[in-house]
Design a protein around this motif. Structure first.
Motif, PDB file in Angstrom:
ATOM      1  N   SER A 135     -16.270   3.621  -0.412  1.00 38.19           N
ATOM      2  CA  SER A 135     -14.943   4.151  -0.118  1.00 38.19           C
ATOM      3  C   SER A 135     -14.702   3.938   1.369  1.00 38.19           C
ATOM      4  O   SER A 135     -15.525   4.330   2.199  1.00 38.19           O
ATOM      5  N   SER A 179      -2.354   5.876  -9.843  1.00 42.78           N
ATOM      6  CA  SER A 179      -3.009   4.578  -9.649  1.00 42.78           C
ATOM      7  C   SER A 179      -4.465   4.751  -9.230  1.00 42.78           C
ATOM      8  O   SER A 179      -4.811   5.686  -8.485  1.00 42.78           O
ATOM      9  N   ARG A 180      -5.310   3.846  -9.680  1.00 41.95           N
ATOM     10  CA  ARG A 180      -6.704   3.820  -9.227  1.00 41.95           C
ATOM     11  C   ARG A 180      -6.841   3.081  -7.905  1.00 41.95           C
ATOM     12  O   ARG A 180      -7.904   3.125  -7.275  1.00 41.95           O
ATOM     13  N   GLY A 227      -5.795   3.052  -4.278  1.00 36.23           N
ATOM     14  CA  GLY A 227      -5.171   3.824  -3.221  1.00 36.23           C
ATOM     15  C   GLY A 227      -4.887   3.009  -1.983  1.00 36.23           C
ATOM     16  O   GLY A 227      -5.218   1.821  -1.895  1.00 36.23           O
ATOM     17  N   SER A 228      -4.269   3.633  -0.994  1.00 37.15           N
ATOM     18  CA  SER A 228      -4.024   2.947   0.271  1.00 37.15           C
ATOM     19  C   SER A 228      -5.315   2.708   1.033  1.00 37.15           C
ATOM     20  O   SER A 228      -5.354   1.909   1.976  1.00 37.15           O
ATOM     21  N   HIS A 229      -6.378   3.404   0.631  1.00 38.71           N
ATOM     22  CA  HIS A 229      -7.740   3.108   1.058  1.00 38.71           C
ATOM     23  C   HIS A 229      -8.579   2.980  -0.217  1.00 38.71           C
ATOM     24  O   HIS A 229      -8.413   3.780  -1.144  1.00 38.71           O
ATOM     25  N   THR A 233       0.844  -1.192   0.000  1.00 39.52           N
ATOM     26  CA  THR A 233       0.000   0.000   0.000  1.00 39.52           C
ATOM     27  C   THR A 233       0.881   1.243   0.000  1.00 39.52           C
ATOM     28  O   THR A 233       1.296   1.712  -1.023  1.00 39.52           O
ATOM     29  N   ASP A 234       1.232   1.780   1.152  1.00 39.89           N
ATOM     30  CA  ASP A 234       2.088   2.955   1.144  1.00 39.89           C
ATOM     31  C   ASP A 234       2.955   2.969   2.377  1.00 39.89           C
ATOM     32  O   ASP A 234       3.001   1.994   3.129  1.00 39.89           O
ATOM     33  N   ASP A 244     -11.259   3.453  -3.026  1.00 38.42           N
ATOM     34  CA  ASP A 244     -12.144   4.537  -3.464  1.00 38.42           C
ATOM     35  C   ASP A 244     -13.170   3.933  -4.419  1.00 38.42           C
ATOM     36  O   ASP A 244     -12.817   3.459  -5.496  1.00 38.42           O
ATOM     37  N   ALA A 250      -1.114   2.990  -4.734  1.00 36.51           N
ATOM     38  CA  ALA A 250      -0.803   4.251  -4.057  1.00 36.51           C
ATOM     39  C   ALA A 250       0.108   5.166  -4.859  1.00 36.51           C
ATOM     40  O   ALA A 250       0.492   6.226  -4.366  1.00 36.51           O
ATOM     41  N   ASP A 251       0.463   4.788  -6.082  1.00 35.96           N
ATOM     42  CA  ASP A 251       1.159   5.733  -6.957  1.00 35.96           C
ATOM     43  C   ASP A 251       0.217   6.883  -7.308  1.00 35.96           C
ATOM     44  O   ASP A 251      -1.011   6.741  -7.263  1.00 35.96           O
TER      45      ASP A 251
END
Length: 230
Positions: free
Chosen positions: A109, A92-93, A95-97, A20-21, A99, A88-89
């Motif tokens: 989300s 990128s679609r 994310g770290s959470h 993730t990040d 959406d 998480a780039d």
């Protein structure tokens, strides 16, 4: 890998290759088992028709650790597995959470803890009012249950009687407060049915997730080690 022939081992490999990040440097896969069983054996949902109004719904309330969720969605054909390499780039679609406006197959989300179960209660009520027999499954973390919004949702769902609502509580022993008698009793005292199973036992998970409960909601407590699949 074909979505029709994907296996649990395929999903595990996909989860391990993702990250993730910076806040979550270790890939957390302990929720992979219940999510895999749901998408492989329980949910009535077709990645070719993700907006079918009669589909079952899965809500990931524990949205701050989405690697396992993303891996299963990729394995089941909701989006290309290559997306996992850029989580998480900036472009990128994933994310770290999650959406819901960007991730194919995501119903909400998520990431702000304590929201998923109340949303699941409302969704179960709405689907029932519209005459659908769709089922709603919500995955929560054990520590998330310390949130007051979950107290209200558990009590309301039990009193109202929502047989189309299922909760999977991923228990890795991280809750600050816990509950006398364990997580399952927290729900059953409010009129839910439930069972506590080993998260790695897929047959036990499937049996609990498909156990009839015509008079009210049900909880499955999936107990796991803190760092499985290391």
């Amino acid at each position: 890998m074909s979505a029709m022939t994907a296996t649990y081992e395929d999903a595990l490999a996909l989860a391990r290759r993702s990250v993730t990040d910076i806040r979550y440097p270790v890939v957390k896969t302990y929720t992979l088992d219940p999510i895999w069983v749901l998408y492989d054996r329980v949910l009535r949902i077709d990645p070719r028709r993700p907006d079918d109004p009669a589909r079952d719904r899965f809500l990931l309330s524990k949205g701050h650790g989405p690697s396992a969720y993303y891996a299963v969605l990729a394995a089941k054909g909701f989006f290309p597995e290559e997306w996992l390499d850029s989580i998480a780039d900036v472009d990128s679609r994933l994310g770290s959470h999650p959406d819901a406006t960007l991730v194919p197959g995501a119903e909400i989300s998520a990431g702000s803890l304590g929201h998923g179960l109340p949303l699941g209660v409302g969704l179960a009520l709405g689907l029932r009012a519209k005459g659908y027999d769709s089922q709603v499954y919500v995955l929560v973390g054990d520590a998330e249950l310390d949130e007051g919004s979950n107290h209200e949702a558990i009590a309301y769902a039990g009193a109202t009687g929502l047989p189309n609502l299922h909760v999977i509580a991923a228990d890795n022993g991280s809750a600050s407060h816990g509950w006398p008698g364990g997580i399952e009793s927290r729900f059953t005292v409010n009129g839910w049915t439930g069972s506590t199973v080993d998260s790695a036992d897929h047959d036990a998970l499937y049996a609990s997730l498909t156990e009839p409960h015509p008079d009210g909601p049900r909880v499955t407590v999936a107990v796991s080690a803190t760092t499985p699949h290391a």
